[in-house]
Design a protein around this motif. Structure first.
Motif, mmCIF file in Angstrom:
data_model
loop_
_atom_site.group_PDB
_atom_site.id
_atom_site.type_symbol
_atom_site.label_atom_id
_atom_site.label_comp_id
_atom_site.label_asym_id
_atom_site.label_seq_id
_atom_site.Cartn_x
_atom_site.Cartn_y
_atom_site.Cartn_z
ATOM 1 N N SER A 128 0.813 -1.213 0.000
ATOM 2 C CA SER A 128 0.000 0.000 0.000
ATOM 3 C C SER A 128 0.852 1.272 0.000
ATOM 4 C CB SER A 128 -0.941 0.015 1.201
ATOM 5 O OG SER A 128 -0.177 0.131 2.385
ATOM 6 N N PHE A 129 2.069 1.193 0.521
ATOM 7 C CA PHE A 129 2.908 2.401 0.541
ATOM 8 C C PHE A 129 3.211 2.896 -0.872
ATOM 9 C CE2 PHE A 129 4.597 -0.097 4.276
ATOM 10 C CZ PHE A 129 3.789 0.538 5.192
ATOM 11 N N CYS A 130 3.191 1.957 -1.800
ATOM 12 C CA CYS A 130 3.568 2.333 -3.162
ATOM 13 C C CYS A 130 2.417 2.117 -4.143
ATOM 14 C CB CYS A 130 4.764 1.522 -3.628
ATOM 15 S SG CYS A 130 6.205 1.742 -2.585
ATOM 16 N N ARG A 131 1.230 1.948 -3.585
ATOM 17 C CA ARG A 131 0.125 1.618 -4.486
ATOM 18 C C ARG A 131 -0.746 2.831 -4.766
ATOM 19 N NH1 ARG A 131 -2.678 -3.459 -2.887
ATOM 20 N NH2 ARG A 131 -2.877 -2.389 -0.919
ATOM 21 N N THR A 132 -1.091 2.997 -6.003
ATOM 22 C CA THR A 132 -2.078 4.030 -6.330
ATOM 23 C C THR A 132 -2.790 3.663 -7.616
ATOM 24 O OG1 THR A 132 -2.464 6.403 -6.452
ATOM 25 C CG2 THR A 132 -0.567 5.559 -7.673
ATOM 26 N N ASP A 133 -3.771 4.423 -7.939
ATOM 27 C CA ASP A 133 -4.512 4.235 -9.186
ATOM 28 C C ASP A 133 -3.513 4.194 -10.351
ATOM 29 O OD1 ASP A 133 -5.840 4.775 -11.600
ATOM 30 O OD2 ASP A 133 -7.443 5.840 -10.559
ATOM 31 N N PRO A 134 -3.521 3.114 -11.124
ATOM 32 C CA PRO A 134 -2.526 2.976 -12.194
ATOM 33 C C PRO A 134 -2.523 4.149 -13.177
ATOM 34 C CG PRO A 134 -3.799 0.956 -11.949
ATOM 35 C CD PRO A 134 -4.431 1.970 -11.048
ATOM 36 N N GLU A 135 -3.683 4.704 -13.420
ATOM 37 C CA GLU A 135 -3.748 5.847 -14.346
ATOM 38 C C GLU A 135 -2.982 7.038 -13.772
ATOM 39 O OE1 GLU A 135 -4.937 6.106 -17.468
ATOM 40 O OE2 GLU A 135 -5.162 3.933 -17.288
ATOM 41 N N ILE A 136 -3.144 7.245 -12.476
ATOM 42 C CA ILE A 136 -2.463 8.361 -11.827
ATOM 43 C C ILE A 136 -0.955 8.082 -11.768
ATOM 44 C CG2 ILE A 136 -2.208 9.674 -9.675
ATOM 45 C CD1 ILE A 136 -5.163 9.244 -9.143
ATOM 46 N N ALA A 137 -0.605 6.830 -11.456
ATOM 47 C CA ALA A 137 0.809 6.466 -11.387
ATOM 48 C C ALA A 137 1.489 6.751 -12.724
ATOM 49 C CB ALA A 137 0.950 4.995 -11.018
ATOM 50 N N LYS A 138 0.773 6.393 -13.786
ATOM 51 C CA LYS A 138 1.329 6.588 -15.119
ATOM 52 C C LYS A 138 1.484 8.084 -15.434
ATOM 53 C CE LYS A 138 0.504 4.746 -19.725
ATOM 54 N NZ LYS A 138 -0.405 3.957 -20.559
ATOM 55 N N ALA A 139 0.471 8.848 -15.062
ATOM 56 C CA ALA A 139 0.520 10.285 -15.326
ATOM 57 C C ALA A 139 1.655 10.937 -14.526
ATOM 58 C CB ALA A 139 -0.820 10.931 -14.976
ATOM 59 N N PHE A 140 1.800 10.504 -13.263
ATOM 60 C CA PHE A 140 2.857 11.076 -12.421
ATOM 61 C C PHE A 140 4.234 10.694 -12.984
ATOM 62 C CE2 PHE A 140 4.618 11.468 -7.793
ATOM 63 C CZ PHE A 140 5.079 12.744 -8.074
ATOM 64 N N ALA A 141 4.354 9.471 -13.475
ATOM 65 C CA ALA A 141 5.623 9.049 -14.088
ATOM 66 C C ALA A 141 5.920 9.911 -15.305
ATOM 67 C CB ALA A 141 5.534 7.578 -14.496
ATOM 68 N N ARG A 142 4.885 10.174 -16.081
ATOM 69 C CA ARG A 142 5.090 10.981 -17.290
ATOM 70 C C ARG A 142 5.556 12.386 -16.922
ATOM 71 N NH1 ARG A 142 0.464 10.248 -19.790
ATOM 72 N NH2 ARG A 142 1.158 8.658 -21.244
ATOM 73 N N VAL A 143 4.865 12.997 -15.956
ATOM 74 C CA VAL A 143 5.230 14.352 -15.526
ATOM 75 C C VAL A 143 6.664 14.364 -14.995
ATOM 76 C CG1 VAL A 143 4.694 16.199 -13.917
ATOM 77 C CG2 VAL A 143 2.870 14.853 -14.880
ATOM 78 N N THR A 144 6.964 13.360 -14.171
ATOM 79 C CA THR A 144 8.277 13.308 -13.543
ATOM 80 C C THR A 144 9.379 13.184 -14.590
ATOM 81 O OG1 THR A 144 7.386 12.280 -11.559
ATOM 82 C CG2 THR A 144 9.744 11.997 -11.953
ATOM 83 N N PHE A 145 9.260 12.158 -15.416
ATOM 84 C CA PHE A 145 10.393 11.817 -16.277
ATOM 85 C C PHE A 145 10.462 12.639 -17.557
ATOM 86 C CE2 PHE A 145 10.130 8.176 -13.444
ATOM 87 C CZ PHE A 145 11.454 8.123 -13.028
ATOM 88 N N THR A 146 9.443 13.447 -17.811
ATOM 89 C CA THR A 146 9.554 14.342 -18.964
ATOM 90 C C THR A 146 9.763 15.794 -18.518
ATOM 91 O OG1 THR A 146 7.165 14.608 -19.079
ATOM 92 C CG2 THR A 146 8.117 12.878 -20.445
ATOM 93 N N SER A 147 9.942 15.981 -17.202
ATOM 94 C CA SER A 147 10.111 17.355 -16.709
ATOM 95 C C SER A 147 11.484 17.903 -17.107
ATOM 96 C CB SER A 147 9.947 17.389 -15.185
ATOM 97 O OG SER A 147 10.953 16.609 -14.574
ATOM 98 N N ASP A 148 11.531 19.215 -17.240
ATOM 99 C CA ASP A 148 12.790 19.893 -17.548
ATOM 100 C C ASP A 148 12.819 21.199 -16.771
ATOM 101 O OD1 ASP A 148 15.035 21.071 -18.529
ATOM 102 O OD2 ASP A 148 14.525 20.824 -20.650
ATOM 103 N N ASN A 149 13.584 21.226 -15.708
ATOM 104 C CA ASN A 149 13.635 22.417 -14.858
ATOM 105 C C ASN A 149 15.010 23.074 -14.871
ATOM 106 O OD1 ASN A 149 11.593 20.318 -13.270
ATOM 107 N ND2 ASN A 149 10.864 22.423 -13.393
ATOM 108 N N ARG A 150 15.744 22.801 -15.929
ATOM 109 C CA ARG A 150 17.113 23.332 -15.971
ATOM 110 C C ARG A 150 17.145 24.850 -15.887
ATOM 111 N NH1 ARG A 150 19.296 20.361 -21.173
ATOM 112 N NH2 ARG A 150 17.134 20.811 -21.757
ATOM 113 N N ASP A 151 16.128 25.485 -16.515
ATOM 114 C CA ASP A 151 16.126 26.951 -16.518
ATOM 115 C C ASP A 151 15.635 27.559 -15.208
ATOM 116 O OD1 ASP A 151 17.161 26.910 -19.028
ATOM 117 O OD2 ASP A 151 15.220 27.146 -20.049
ATOM 118 N N ASP A 152 15.113 26.715 -14.322
ATOM 119 C CA ASP A 152 14.624 27.243 -13.042
ATOM 120 C C ASP A 152 15.727 27.288 -11.982
ATOM 121 O OD1 ASP A 152 11.866 27.556 -13.831
ATOM 122 O OD2 ASP A 152 11.763 25.361 -13.845
#
Lengths: 262, 373
Positions: free
Chosen positions: A176-200
């Motif tokens: 349960s510590f790592c469990r969530t709605d698969p759709e949300i998990a996928k969206a969060f993975a997408r946001v995380t791994f496609t993020s680019d904050n170099r200019d910040d």
């Protein structure tokens, strides 16, 4: 308060200053279970789950809002304001390093110190910049996430979400510590791994410490050094701890590095 | 001393078990691997020893291992049923299901972690196909919903847009009628025709709108009251008598109790049923209309003589856009009976039909007392 319930905020400890711990992609605030208690003597310890993770309010998950790290950063700002934080310490693991950084740009008064554990300003390689992953690999990750549902089932969700702290749920609490709605998990993975904050990075005005693990495939030493070189006046500490989660694998080392900085 | 002593048996069980085994030391490095796993991966034992498990996984698996599996292992001491992909020496994917458990000393220090790996090529492929087909279905469903919504919005908008020009025609005809400018019988007949057509057109548009409303989620909404229903029924019959002066409509109303209903909707239901009877019934025979309250039930019926409804048509009678065989000029949209049955359902009642060579009879029944819900 609505915000505090939404993000499953837990507070403990005594002390004038607050220390906010933010978990990264994958699990929830339990990631800090060996680190946070160590600061309860001197700090007001604040733990929370990002919306979509752990015991957060899943109904608050808004696809558009959370399609960028800014949505998550806005939540951090809201939590900080709801608690009246000032000059607090923000400790962010993995993607939450950048989330905290964005939050500090939005509301500089909240935090006086930042500790970034395994930060990366961009995960995907770009020209000379080495993030560690190719676009194809990240696409594969998004697909792979569907192969592991962590025992998630829609029918079970309410009991898990409503009772994150009830040990009597026993078997059902597995993963349960790592469990969530698969759709949300996928969206969060997408946001995380496609993020680019170099200019910040160079906009940061708050004293910042980077904790860099060895042999971390998610955020390599090179990536950590890049972050350090771009955040004005930041410091970096190289941990002996290996892997991406020193908060679990080497809590003592993490605790002493944070303590020495704040 | 037997050659197959317990030690050798256990060693054999470890090495050649039908699953892969490996152990990971407290420093996260692999300490043991069995022959089965080296055979499956084509990676020799000494290549495994001293390295980390994630190094033998594909990149997606590595990220997943670091962000989910390793933390879970540390937090709950085990993980079960994880899908992972090993990368073999030949560069191929080896899909597996893995379980792992930490072994700790009495003082809680980590000794090692045992990992069991089951080859699951077919199982994983099957699951992948399920996931793929589910997402295909979801895509299809989303498109379908979008189309359906657009279609129904189109109908609703169309209905509204058709009403305005019709209102203009109707107003124009009324002005002409009042002005007295038209005196000739031929011209007055044209005016009558315009009015009849406007009424018919208006009914058709009402049907389209009701249908669209019913399908747009909300269904037909009712505003119930218990005022006398009979005047409404009489009014509907009178209207239809006026519209079809050459036909006979006989009524018998025995409403001894109040009927809690949407009177306008029940009037619409009756109007649709009588309209249907006038269209399809024998022109030289009367249409019978009756209503009564009896035994806690309100009953409303319309009966006509003429050709019975063919068996094949009976089944689809209440479906939208179903149209029986009639002259083109009398052709409606095929929504009248559908809407009537929707109104019946909205009242917690039902609309039934019986059709014999003697008589075709539509009967609407609803309970006088609504079941509490």
């Amino acid at each position: 308060m609505e915000v505090l319930a939404r993000n499953n905020v837990h507070m403990s400890g005594r002390g004038e200053r607050a220390m906010v711990f933010a978990h990264g992609f994958g699990c929830d605030q339990n990631m800090w279970r060996f680190v946070a208690p160590e600061f309860e003597g001197d700090f007001k310890v604040v733990l929370f789950d990002h919306v979509g993770a752990g015991g957060s309010d899943l109904t608050a998950y808004d696809k558009t809002k959370y399609s960028t790290l800014h949505g998550y950063a806005d939540d951090v700002v809201e939590i900080g304001r709801a608690l009246g934080l000032k000059d607090a310490v923000f400790v962010g693991h993995s993607v939450s390093a950048m989330i905290g950084l964005l939050a500090s740009l939005k509301a500089p008064e909240l935090f006086g110190r930042m500790v970034l554990v395994g930060p990366s300003a961009r995960y995907i390689d770009d020209g000379d910049y080495v993030g560690g992953f190719s676009e194809k690999q990240i696409a594969e990750l998004l697909e792979f996430l569907e192969d592991n549902h962590m025992g998630w089932s829609a029918a079970m969700a309410p009991s898990i979400m409503g009772n994150p702290d009830r040990p009597e749920l026993g078997e059902e609490l597995t993963n349960s510590f790592c469990r969530t709605d698969p759709e949300i998990a996928k969206a969060f993975a997408r946001v995380t791994f496609t993020s680019d904050n170099r200019d910040d990075l160079d906009k940061v005005t708050i004293p910042t410490l980077i904790l860099q693990c060895s042999e971390d495939i998610i955020a390599s030493e090179e990536v950590g050094k890049f972050v350090r070189s771009r955040i004005p006046g930041s410091e970096i500490v190289f941990l002996k701890a290996t892997g991406h989660c020193p908060n679990l694998s080497a809590p003592a080392e993490v605790v002493s590095a944070i303590r020495a900085y704040v | 001393m037997s050659e197959f002593g317990p030690v050798d048996e256990y060693k054999d069980l470890f090495e050649n078990a039908p699953c892969g085994y490996l152990t990971i030391g407290s420093d996260g490095r692999i300490t043991k691997v069995n022959a089965t796993l080296t055979a499956w991966t084509g990676i020799e034992t000494d290549k495994f020893i001293g390295r980390r498990l994630h190094q033998f996984l594909n990149m997606a698996g590595r990220i997943y291992y670091e962000t989910h599996i390793a933390p879970l292992l540390r937090m709950q001491g085990f993980f079960n049923e994880f899908a992972l992909d090993f990368e073999t020496a030949a560069g191929e994917r080896l899909p597996v299901i893995a379980n792992a458990a930490e072994r700790r000393n009495v003082d809680g220090t980590l000794l090692f972690t045992a990992v069991v790996v089951i080859k699951a090529t077919d199982r994983r492929r099957y699951e992948r196909q399920l996931v793929d087909s589910r997402s295909e279905l979801q895509k299809g469903l989303a498109t379908e919903r979008e189309t359906a919504e657009l279609r129904e919005q189109f109908i609703a908008v169309l209905g509204h847009d058709l009403r305005n020009p019709l209102a203009a025609i109707s107003a124009g005809a009324r002005i002409l009628q009042r002005s007295g400018a038209l005196q000739e019988h031929k011209h007055l007949r044209v005016l009558d025709m315009i009015n009849t057509t406007v009424t018919r057109m208006s009914d058709l548009i009402d049907h389209i709108l009701d249908f669209a409303r019913g399908r747009l989620g909300g269904g037909i909404t009712l505003s119930r009251d218990s005022r006398p229903l009979e005047p409404i029924l009489e009014q509907v019959v009178d209207e239809l008598r006026t519209a079809a002066p050459q036909r006979v409509i006989e009524t018998s109303f025995e409403l001894t109790e109040r009927v809690d209903c949407d009177r306008t909707r029940i009037g619409q239901l009756l109007s649709n049923l009588i309209g249907n009877a006038l269209t399809h019934g024998a022109a030289d025979q009367p249409v019978h209309v009756g209503a009564k309250t009896e035994g806690g039930v309100f009953e409303l019926w319309v009966a006509n003589a003429g050709e019975p409804i063919p068996a094949a048509a009976m089944e689809r009678l209440f479906e939208p856009f179903f149209r029986g065989e009639v002259r083109d000029s009398r052709q409606g949209l095929g929504l009248g009976l559908h809407i009537a049955s929707q109104i019946a359902q909205a009242h917690g009642g039902r609309l039934d039909v019986t059709s014999t060579p003697d008589e075709t009879r539509f009967v609407f029944k609803m309970p006088l007392v609504q079941p509490a819900s």
